[in-house]
Enzyme design. Structure first.
Site, short mmCIF file in Angstrom:
data_model
loop_
_atom_site.label_atom_id
_atom_site.label_comp_id
_atom_site.label_asym_id
_atom_site.label_seq_id
_atom_site.Cartn_x
_atom_site.Cartn_y
_atom_site.Cartn_z
CB SER A 7 1.08 -22.70 0.35
OG SER A 7 0.60 -24.01 0.14
CG HIS A 32 1.86 -23.21 4.70
ND1 HIS A 32 1.67 -23.10 6.06
CD2 HIS A 32 0.71 -23.69 4.20
CE1 HIS A 32 0.44 -23.50 6.36
NE2 HIS A 32 -0.17 -23.87 5.24
CG ASP A 34 -1.19 -26.30 2.63
OD1 ASP A 34 -1.56 -26.02 3.78
OD2 ASP A 34 -0.92 -25.45 1.76
CG MET A 36 -4.64 -31.16 2.00
SD MET A 36 -5.39 -30.39 0.56
CE MET A 36 -4.90 -28.68 0.83
CG HIS A 65 -2.06 -26.34 7.52
ND1 HIS A 65 -2.75 -25.55 6.62
CD2 HIS A 65 -2.97 -26.72 8.46
CE1 HIS A 65 -4.01 -25.46 7.00
NE2 HIS A 65 -4.16 -26.16 8.11
CG MET A 67 -5.51 -28.94 6.42
SD MET A 67 -5.47 -28.04 4.87
CE MET A 67 -3.73 -28.16 4.50
CG MET A 136 -7.74 -22.98 8.24
SD MET A 136 -6.32 -23.07 7.13
CE MET A 136 -7.07 -22.95 5.51
N GLY A 141 -8.55 -27.30 2.08
CA GLY A 141 -8.67 -28.39 1.10
C GLY A 141 -8.14 -28.00 -0.27
CG PHE A 142 -9.79 -27.51 -2.94
CD1 PHE A 142 -9.36 -28.52 -3.81
CD2 PHE A 142 -10.87 -27.75 -2.11
CE1 PHE A 142 -10.02 -29.74 -3.86
CE2 PHE A 142 -11.55 -28.97 -2.15
CZ PHE A 142 -11.12 -29.96 -3.03
N GLY A 143 -6.15 -24.79 -2.77
CA GLY A 143 -5.54 -23.48 -2.94
C GLY A 143 -6.39 -22.66 -3.89
N GLY A 144 -6.05 -21.40 -4.02
CA GLY A 144 -6.69 -20.55 -5.03
C GLY A 144 -8.10 -20.10 -4.73
CG ASP A 174 -3.18 -21.45 5.10
OD1 ASP A 174 -3.05 -21.08 3.92
OD2 ASP A 174 -3.05 -22.64 5.46
N GLY A 175 -5.02 -18.75 3.48
CA GLY A 175 -6.14 -18.88 2.56
C GLY A 175 -6.51 -17.57 1.91
N GLY A 176 -6.24 -17.47 0.61
CA GLY A 176 -6.64 -16.28 -0.13
C GLY A 176 -5.85 -15.03 0.20
N GLY A 196 -0.14 -19.09 -1.27
CA GLY A 196 0.11 -20.14 -2.25
C GLY A 196 0.04 -19.60 -3.65
CB SER A 197 -2.75 -19.31 -6.08
OG SER A 197 -3.65 -19.01 -5.07
C1 DX5 Z 1 -5.73 -24.60 1.98
C2 DX5 Z 1 -4.29 -24.55 2.42
C3 DX5 Z 1 -3.59 -23.31 2.07
C4 DX5 Z 1 -3.48 -23.03 0.62
C5 DX5 Z 1 -3.35 -21.56 0.43
O1 DX5 Z 1 -6.31 -25.73 2.46
O2 DX5 Z 1 -4.19 -24.72 3.80
O3 DX5 Z 1 -2.30 -23.26 2.68
O4 DX5 Z 1 -2.38 -23.64 0.02
O5 DX5 Z 1 -3.43 -21.30 -0.92
P1 DX5 Z 1 -3.89 -19.90 -1.46
O6 DX5 Z 1 -2.89 -18.89 -0.96
O7 DX5 Z 1 -3.87 -20.08 -2.92
O8 DX5 Z 1 -5.25 -19.64 -0.88
ZN ZN Z 2 -2.16 -24.35 4.78
#
Ligand code: DX5
Ligand code: ZN
Length: 214
Positions: A7, A32, A34, A36, A65, A67, A136, A141-144, A174-176, A196-197
């Site tokens: 991401s 990917h 994102d 928003m 993606h 959002m 999800m 809304g947020f990475g990490g 997607d997510g964590g 992502g992170s």
């Molecule tokens: C969250 C995004 C994810 C995010 C994933 O809203 O849709 O794609 O970037 O980031 P990590 O892998 O850090 O959870």
């Molecule tokens: Zn995403």
């Protein structure tokens, strides 16, 4: 074959091109992306202009993606910008069936995303109309953020639903996502892992991608 989609949200924004190159060189399959809007999710990220530049680099297929509220307003623009996959949230549109057809008519793969608390039941009525279901595993809304364990079983539920209907579609998570939980996710039926992170923090991107695909 498992696909890995880093991401861009977690990349260094002063060096976006280098981030995409890093993903490509690591053996990633998709980028990917994102999007928003500050309405559907509390955060604002980037839009079709950046996607156009990323897609124009020709390095990796862009997995958009969205959002955003009423995503149907922007499907044509993201397709024209060069997205390969366009995913809309089931919660963000009153007309999911129409939005999915709109995506396919633009020549893109159509995805449906579900928030952690959304039942996979809504997919029953659009089976055959999508190419990808995005589960999800954090609140978008947020990475990490940390993966929410209760969302994981949904992967298996969707996998069973697709198999029972004889329908082929990717299941993206997607997510964590990280090296410690990837095997559980693919074991449940995930075929595309977004990271992502964890990807951008990894010392060795290629080893990270290999480990996710194991
Ligand atoms: C969250 C995004 C994810 C995010 C994933 O809203 O849709 O794609 O970037 O980031 P990590 O892998 O850090 O959870
Ligand atoms: Zn995403």
């Amino acid at each position: 074959m498992i696909k890995v989609a880093p991401s861009l949200l977690a990349a260094d924004y002063l060096k976006i091109g280098e981030g995409i190159r890093r993903a490509k060189d690591a053996g990633a399959d998709w980028l990917h992306f994102d999007v928003m809007d500050g309405m559907f999710v509390p955060n604002i990220s980037f839009g079709q202009g950046i996607l156009k530049a990323a897609a124009g680099s020709g390095l990796l297929p862009c997995d958009a993606h969205l959002m955003i509220e009423k995503p149907e307003r922007y499907i044509e623009e993201f397709a024209a910008a060069g997205a390969r996959v366009i995913t809309v949230h089931a919660e963000a549109t009153n007309h999911l069936n129409r939005a999915l057809h709109q995506i396919r008519e633009c020549g893109c793969l159509a995805g449906v995303a579900l928030n952690p608390a959304t039942s996979p039941d809504c997919l029953r009525y659009v089976l055959g109309d999508f190419d990808l279901a995005l589960v999800m595993t954090v609140n978008p809304g947020f990475g990490g953020q940390k993966l929410i364990p209760s969302a994981v079983e949904k992967i298996a539920e969707i996998d069973r639903m697709l198999k029972a209907a004889g329908v082929k579609a990717e299941i993206e998570v997607d997510g964590g996502v990280n090296e410690a939980n990837a095997a559980e996710l693919t074991g449940k039926g995930a075929t595309v892992l977004v990271a992502g992170s964890a990807f951008f923090r990894a010392q060795d991107g290629a080893a990270f991608v290999r480990n996710l695909k194991k």
